[in-house]
Design an enzyme around this catalytic site. Sequence first.
Site, PDB file in Angstrom:
ATOM      1  N   CYS B  82       0.850  -1.119  -0.014  1.00 32.29           N
ATOM      2  CA  CYS B  82      -0.047  -0.145   0.063  1.00 32.29           C
ATOM      3  C   CYS B  82       0.911   1.158   0.009  1.00 32.29           C
ATOM      4  O   CYS B  82       1.499   1.396  -1.195  1.00 32.29           O
ATOM      5  CB  CYS B  82      -1.047  -0.165   1.182  1.00 32.29           C
ATOM      6  N   HIS B 182      -4.025  -5.110  -0.300  1.00 23.86           N
ATOM      7  CA  HIS B 182      -3.510  -5.814   1.014  1.00 23.86           C
ATOM      8  C   HIS B 182      -3.757  -7.065   0.875  1.00 23.86           C
ATOM      9  O   HIS B 182      -4.505  -7.778   1.390  1.00 23.86           O
ATOM     10  CB  HIS B 182      -4.368  -4.984   1.960  1.00 23.86           C
ATOM     11  N   GLU B 184      -2.558  -9.071   3.001  1.00 22.89           N
ATOM     12  CA  GLU B 184      -2.884  -9.921   4.276  1.00 22.89           C
ATOM     13  C   GLU B 184      -4.594  -9.896   4.384  1.00 22.89           C
ATOM     14  O   GLU B 184      -5.002 -10.206   5.539  1.00 22.89           O
ATOM     15  CB  GLU B 184      -2.158  -9.020   5.455  1.00 22.89           C
TER      16      GLU B 184
END
Lengths: 256, 203
Positions: B82, B182, B184
């Site tokens: 990001c 992202h 994650e």
Amino acid sequence: MLTRRIIACLDVSAGRVVKGVQFLDLVDAGDPAALAMRHAAGGADEIVFLDITATHEKRALLLDAVRRAADQIFIPLTVGGGIRTLEDAMLVFDAGADKVSVNSAALARPELITEIGSRFGEQAVVVAIDGRRHSGSPESAEVYVSGGRKATGLGVLEWARQAEARGAGEILLTSMDSDGMRNGFDCELTAAVSAAVQIPVIASGGAGNVRHFADVFTLGSADAALAASIFHFGISDARTMKVELASFGLPMRLPC
Amino acid sequence: MSAEKTVVIDYLTGNLNSACKSLRAVGADLLVTQRPEDLKSAARIVLPGVGHFASTERLLTTGIADALRDRVAEGVPFLGICVGLQWLFAGSTEAPETRGLGVFPEVCEHFPAGIKSPHVGWNSLELVQESRLLHNLPASPHVYFTHSYRAPVVNATVAVTNYGGVFSAVIERDNWMAVQFHPEKSGDVGLKILENFMKVSGC
């Protein structure tokens, strides 16, 4: 293409998922972390935990559930209910939440939006708005707080604009007129809020079938739609719903 | 055994929890640090980011930027997430007074007016050249984005995403790797990307 999101919402009380009919007769529906995993595997795009007790002594149970869920699900997790201060928000983020949803406390003290946003990023702050219409028009919708018990005198559209100006990352709009009725989302109100702000709008309240989701994405211009009861007790899963929505031409993420 | 550490840089912004949890889920042995000297023992370096571009100022003032540049030149694979991608550019209109690392000379900009911002949600990746991070993924996978600023498409762009025009979603040049989304928070696809990063051998 950016897909429309389907968000599974779990009402959590004293660390357990509960489900009621119009806020009455709460039924135990299981462990939040286990259900969150099931929804994530079932194709939900995001998970929301809404702490509906939010009393101080029960908070630890919620945080434990957030921690266990965050260890096992790798999609966005939002936690709302009872977040009154930056410290409350920090505890929830520490436990592993990606976003917090603020409601009554943000109305009482709008600076809270900015405080959380500057510490954790604006994308991490969802402002939840509970609205009820007073006449036919969406412009008449008024904001209610304290779980819908207290009128504020503030217009929904005006508060949505203010929340955006304070740095909200998203608006979670619940239509109190539609909530729990399973007759569909309030598409008009959702469209009015969506046009009033530049940030994404999540529609909530009234989902009863897949057609309702299609309507709120098209007629209501919602970026995301949230549903709780439709997913419980095996009524439907997000994957099945998304396949059908995709067949209507709506962009959906269809996990393999 | 410290040679196998994946170092996650903490620059005191946002929330590192999710990034750390997902890296651990793909087997990374993490060291989360704010100190440049900890980069010396790093086998891999990750710069997560959910915040304002100005918060990267700290990377320059603490000496992390210099340490990082040295380590990556020595062959340590780097992953920026990001803002961690945007920081590899010369700067961003989000914080014109803050210098980026400048691996790429271009500047990041806000999404154009008239398009909802932030860009939040699941969007698809379109591969434009061979990618180590996206190795063995299905075509046009969906990943989770949340950002208001975006990096232009450059020579090192390996995948683009379209939202009010195309922007760099994945960048790879030598040991510099970065993603705008992202991983994650991108479900199985995201974990696979992190797993791929953990397998990259530096050059």
